[in-house]
Design a protein around this motif. Sequence first.
Motif, PDB file in Angstrom:
ATOM      1  N   VAL A 474      29.754  77.537  25.319  1.00 56.35           N
ATOM      2  CA  VAL A 474      31.454  78.246  25.649  1.00 56.35           C
ATOM      3  C   VAL A 474      31.413  78.428  27.042  1.00 56.35           C
ATOM      4  CG1 VAL A 474      33.144  80.228  24.830  1.00 56.35           C
ATOM      5  CG2 VAL A 474      31.792  78.970  23.534  1.00 56.35           C
ATOM      6  N   LEU A 478      34.722  79.046  29.832  1.00 52.78           N
ATOM      7  CA  LEU A 478      34.893  79.939  30.594  1.00 52.78           C
ATOM      8  C   LEU A 478      34.327  80.099  32.024  1.00 52.78           C
ATOM      9  CD1 LEU A 478      36.032  82.490  30.266  1.00 52.78           C
ATOM     10  CD2 LEU A 478      33.571  83.802  29.814  1.00 52.78           C
ATOM     11  N   ILE A 495      35.226  83.038  22.421  1.00 53.80           N
ATOM     12  CA  ILE A 495      35.238  83.438  23.693  1.00 53.80           C
ATOM     13  C   ILE A 495      34.684  85.205  23.006  1.00 53.80           C
ATOM     14  CG2 ILE A 495      36.457  84.845  25.408  1.00 53.80           C
ATOM     15  CD1 ILE A 495      38.184  82.282  25.376  1.00 53.80           C
TER      16      ILE A 495
END
Length: 539
Positions: A474, A478, A495
Amino acid sequence: MSSKAMSAEDVKGKLLQGAFQHKGSAVSQLSDPIADTPMVVTLDQLRPYDHNPRLNRNPIYDQLKESIRSRGLDAPPAITRRPGETNYLIRNGGNTRLAILNELWAETRDEQYWKIHCLYRPWAARGEIIALTGHLAENDMHGALTFVERALGIDRAREFYEQEGGKPLSQRDLSRRLAEDGYPVSQPHISKMQDTVQFLLPAIPKLLYAGLGKPQIERLTALRRSAEKTWRQHAGEAAAHIDFDGLFQDVLASFDDAPDFTVERFQDELIHQMQQPLGKDYNWLKLDMLEARGAAPEPVAGTPVTDKPRRSAAQPTSTKDPTTTPEPLIPPLDSGPDDSPHPLSQPAEVASEQRPEQDSRALIDAHVISPIVGLTPRIQAMKQQLAKASGEPLPDFAESCLQAIPVQVGGLHPVSDLWYIERQIDTPDELRLQICGLVHDIAQTAQLQVEVYPATTGTGYALGDPDDVKGRSVLVGLLHALGGQPGAEIPVGAIAALLIGAAPQGTQVLPARLDDETLVKLFRVIRLARRLADLEAES
């Protein structure tokens, strides 16, 4: 049966026969003794050790010569001989005495200088290493070697050890091997010696062979390391084609013939030559180098310390007058306080009066996640004074801790304030460099198997394809999004789990957690990216 007695004529014939003839090949050289053996050799049978670390004339040469002339050779050198060679050589110190004996023989033709009583010692299985370390130790005891002579000797010893072991040798292993062979040298000292041979000797051989002292050499090697770190931190595409090592040696070589060489003058010229390709101010470059070194340079005894004034990149170096005394870079640290109070200091001072010293220290320590290496009180004071001189007061971490909630995170791109943006980096190009450096730190700290590339557009960086499953995390997604790169959509819950370390209630997203250092740098990236967007919108 009795043998027949020889007559007188038979005996006479035997006696008149020729001598016995030796039918084997003649021996050209007797084999060397296998144990320590005293022997007498002549000067034409001796030669100096070919790897002798001493390259300059022994500083006590004349005293030794007069002693040998008046008293004779009190301490004959030990000799040895490599297998298969004709001449003997000095085994472990005595090359100066051999040179003196040759001079005295040429001057006097006295036999006492021609024939020498020596102790022969057999050539050992590790003869080259034993001979070299013996010469290093002997020379140190009887007339000190210069720093560069010792450095070259140890570099030659490293070659012998690597030939013996058949593999490269680390500095730590080299230190251990030298100690085992009777010549102990610490690993940090070896590191400075290797830097001297690699980076300084090609540029300033005259200064080094003339006896440039260890304190100045250590300051030069430390200056090179800090300047290289500063160069890599600020070098963009405009300076990518310039080799820093070549630049450093070219500038240093211009001082090889200087009769009054000082490290300060060289540092001034080096920073001046770095200014134009890096596009940086002289004073800021100097401060960056001081921070990279970890402390302000201390003056060498007997060496005048002169801080150079600020200079534009267009100013030619040939106009410098070495006899003039330049203005100091910043006001002295013990100067009196300014009449106008620091805009951020007054509340902190009031707060510190109302808070016990131990509580203040505890509050400061509580907001240091990882310390910024090299940000000493002296460096911080220098930055504050320089900022005051330029009209840009900087927030002080220790003072702000007593009235706000700052953080401190070290590393290659440290953070001491999440929000404040210094004037020197408040341009689109500088912001992109800062963001790219922080993202690189994040990738390393989080052990992401993905490359970070600088970019002159967008947010200032681009990510390569990840190498493994962890690289497709993740966090990578991001960072892709913050960099403006297209990628798969990231669930909001993922997130949230990344930032707080726990999945939101009612979701099945697996929790993930960033460590505090990575989280602070991620927040700083967002802050700088927002400022970059504002500047781009204004232009």
